[in-house]
Write a protein that holds these residues in place. Structure first.
Motif, PDB file in Angstrom:
ATOM      1  N   GLU A 109       1.381  -1.380   0.426  1.00 44.51           N
ATOM      2  CA  GLU A 109       0.372   0.138   0.105  1.00 44.51           C
ATOM      3  C   GLU A 109       0.765   1.115   0.123  1.00 44.51           C
ATOM      4  N   PRO A 110       2.092   1.555   1.218  1.00 42.27           N
ATOM      5  CA  PRO A 110       2.938   2.947   0.757  1.00 42.27           C
ATOM      6  C   PRO A 110       3.202   2.920  -0.842  1.00 42.27           C
ATOM      7  N   LEU A 114      -3.287   3.647  -4.728  1.00 41.02           N
ATOM      8  CA  LEU A 114      -4.478   3.459  -5.162  1.00 41.02           C
ATOM      9  C   LEU A 114      -4.545   1.703  -5.915  1.00 41.02           C
ATOM     10  N   GLY A 115      -3.790   1.389  -6.399  1.00 43.46           N
ATOM     11  CA  GLY A 115      -3.741   0.424  -6.975  1.00 43.46           C
ATOM     12  C   GLY A 115      -4.009  -0.853  -5.217  1.00 43.46           C
ATOM     13  N   SER A 116      -3.205  -0.440  -4.664  1.00 46.59           N
ATOM     14  CA  SER A 116      -3.912  -1.808  -3.610  1.00 46.59           C
ATOM     15  C   SER A 116      -5.432  -1.806  -2.902  1.00 46.59           C
ATOM     16  N   ARG A 117      -6.445  -0.566  -3.315  1.00 52.29           N
ATOM     17  CA  ARG A 117      -7.400  -0.350  -2.908  1.00 52.29           C
ATOM     18  C   ARG A 117      -8.788  -0.295  -3.990  1.00 52.29           C
ATOM     19  N   TYR A 118      -8.300   0.157  -5.256  1.00 55.50           N
ATOM     20  CA  TYR A 118      -8.964   0.096  -5.811  1.00 55.50           C
ATOM     21  C   TYR A 118      -9.062  -0.292  -7.183  1.00 55.50           C
ATOM     22  N   ALA A 298       1.104  10.048  -7.689  1.00 56.48           N
ATOM     23  CA  ALA A 298       0.706  10.462  -8.920  1.00 56.48           C
ATOM     24  C   ALA A 298       0.906   9.585 -10.363  1.00 56.48           C
ATOM     25  N   TRP A 299       1.961   8.034  -9.337  1.00 52.02           N
ATOM     26  CA  TRP A 299       2.488   7.454 -10.780  1.00 52.02           C
ATOM     27  C   TRP A 299       1.352   6.539 -10.898  1.00 52.02           C
ATOM     28  N   ASP A 300       1.061   6.030  -9.834  1.00 54.29           N
ATOM     29  CA  ASP A 300      -0.565   4.817 -10.020  1.00 54.29           C
ATOM     30  C   ASP A 300      -1.590   5.098 -10.781  1.00 54.29           C
ATOM     31  N   LEU A 301      -1.573   7.123 -10.739  1.00 55.41           N
ATOM     32  CA  LEU A 301      -2.575   7.566 -11.999  1.00 55.41           C
ATOM     33  C   LEU A 301      -2.106   7.933 -13.293  1.00 55.41           C
ATOM     34  N   GLY A 307      -2.811   3.117 -13.695  1.00 54.25           N
ATOM     35  CA  GLY A 307      -3.600   4.265 -13.932  1.00 54.25           C
ATOM     36  C   GLY A 307      -3.817   4.509 -15.058  1.00 54.25           C
ATOM     37  N   ALA A 308      -3.734   3.549 -15.895  1.00 54.16           N
ATOM     38  CA  ALA A 308      -3.191   2.506 -17.536  1.00 54.16           C
ATOM     39  C   ALA A 308      -4.981   2.374 -17.896  1.00 54.16           C
TER      40      ALA A 308
END
Length: 356
Positions: A109-110, A114-118, A298-301, A307-308
């Protein structure tokens, strides 16, 4: 329909849709036997229900849904009755196969907030002679009724309204991240950055205004059900397909090369090079740790598989953007725009004739 609605409501069922047909040959339609056989269709009718065969996509949330709502955006002809249906299919139906894409879920998660939650899985459904009882068959065989239900203005207005609300939420979030990144690296004073950040604000305000307009102009249908004004919803859905990719592009431009210069993890902040980490990753207005966390978010987006996926999702969620814009034109009342033009020309001609 009423019975199923009450069952889903009372048991808090989770449903998802699969409404698209597999990308086999977009140049061919149901008159092509090869296509007709692979698009979901009824192969058998019994006193208890129907048996269907074929494939459907894209079922978001498929692995953890209770039931699938199945229908198609095909333009049916009368002879296509076996492909014309609206169904409720249990996820555990015998012969139903759920084929998932690669998971974009992250466990750290750290590094992937986003990827760990959504993450929400997308899947293709294979129907290998799946039996559907009649009580789960909402419509079948009448192409005209299927097309009529699919085009119901109230249902579409209510369904598409959530699309625009989602756009507002996601654009607000991207805007917040972009603002924070700009502040963290001290670039808010540059005119070209201010222009980009201002563009993000116009996106958010445009979407909010369209939601408000659709709700303000809401009216009841013949059944007394109130729904938002669909024209504003259609506009928001269309511009949204361009707004979200542009918002992601702006975020990329604001952060620039800093997005690929973040450490692989947060552990180095507490290891042997902790002092150097705090020294060289510090931001203009935030600590080194906060800046790295922000850039990872931001990188997760903008750069992660999640994000992609979301950028692709928003480009095509409302369907083919070209057709969506064209459809808005073909359905519009063009005379409301052209009549003033012809009226002006007519008046100008009269005045010109008098002077002659």
């Amino acid at each position: 329909m009423t019975a199923y609605y009450e069952q889903a409501r009372d048991n808090d069922l989770f449903l998802t849709t699969a409404i698209l047909d597999p990308q086999i040959d977009r140049s061919a339609g149901l008159d092509n036997e090869r296509i007709a056989e692979r698009f979901l269709h009824v192969v058998k009718e019994t006193s208890d229900g129907i048996v269907v065969r074929g494939a459907k996509m894209i079922a978001t949330g498929a692995p953890y849904t209770h039931d699938f709502i199945i229908f198609s955006f095909l333009q049916f002809q009368t002879e296509h009755r076996h492909h014309a249906h609206i169904l409720i299919v249990p996820a555990n139906a015998q012969g139903l196969h759920i084929v998932c894409r690669e998971s974009f879920a992250e466990v750290t998660e750290p590094n992937h907030i986003l990827g760990s939650r959504y993450e929400e899985m997308d899947a293709v459904l294979f129907f290998d002679d799946v039996f559907i009882p009649w009580e789960r068959v909402l419509l079948y065989g009448d192409t005209e009724k299927v097309l009529t239900l699919r085009a119901n203005k109230t249902a579409n207005a209510l369904a598409f309204h959530q699309t625009v609300v989602r756009y507002v939420a996601k654009l607000e979030f991207v805007t917040g991240v972009a603002f924070a990144v700009a502040e963290a690296i001290g670039v808010t004073g540059y005119l070209h950055i201010q222009e980009k950040l201002g563009e993000l604000l116009t996106q958010v305000d445009t979407m909010k205004a369209l939601v408000i307009a659709s709700e303000t102009m809401a009216c009841p249908d013949e059944s007394g059900v109130w729904g938002p004004e669909l024209s504003y919803i259609d506009t928001a859905r269309n511009v949204g397909t361009r707004f979200y990719p542009r918002a992601i592009e702006i975020l990329q431009q604001v952060g620039g090369g800093g997005f690929v210069q973040t450490p692989s993890g947060m552990g180095d902040f507490y290891g042997s090079i902790s002092k150097l980490m705090h020294l060289y990753f510090e931001g203009a207005s935030v600590s080194a740790e906060k800046k790295v966390q922000l850039f990872k978010l931001a990188w997760d987006l903008i750069g992660s598989p999640l994000g992609a996926r979301h950028e692709l999702y928003e480009r095509f969620y409302a369907g083919d953007p070209v057709r969506a814009y064209a459809s808005q034109y073909t359905r519009a009342d063009k005379t409301a725009f052209t009549e003033p033009v012809w009226k002006l020309l007519k008046e100008a001609s009269k005045h010109g004739a008098k002077r002659i």
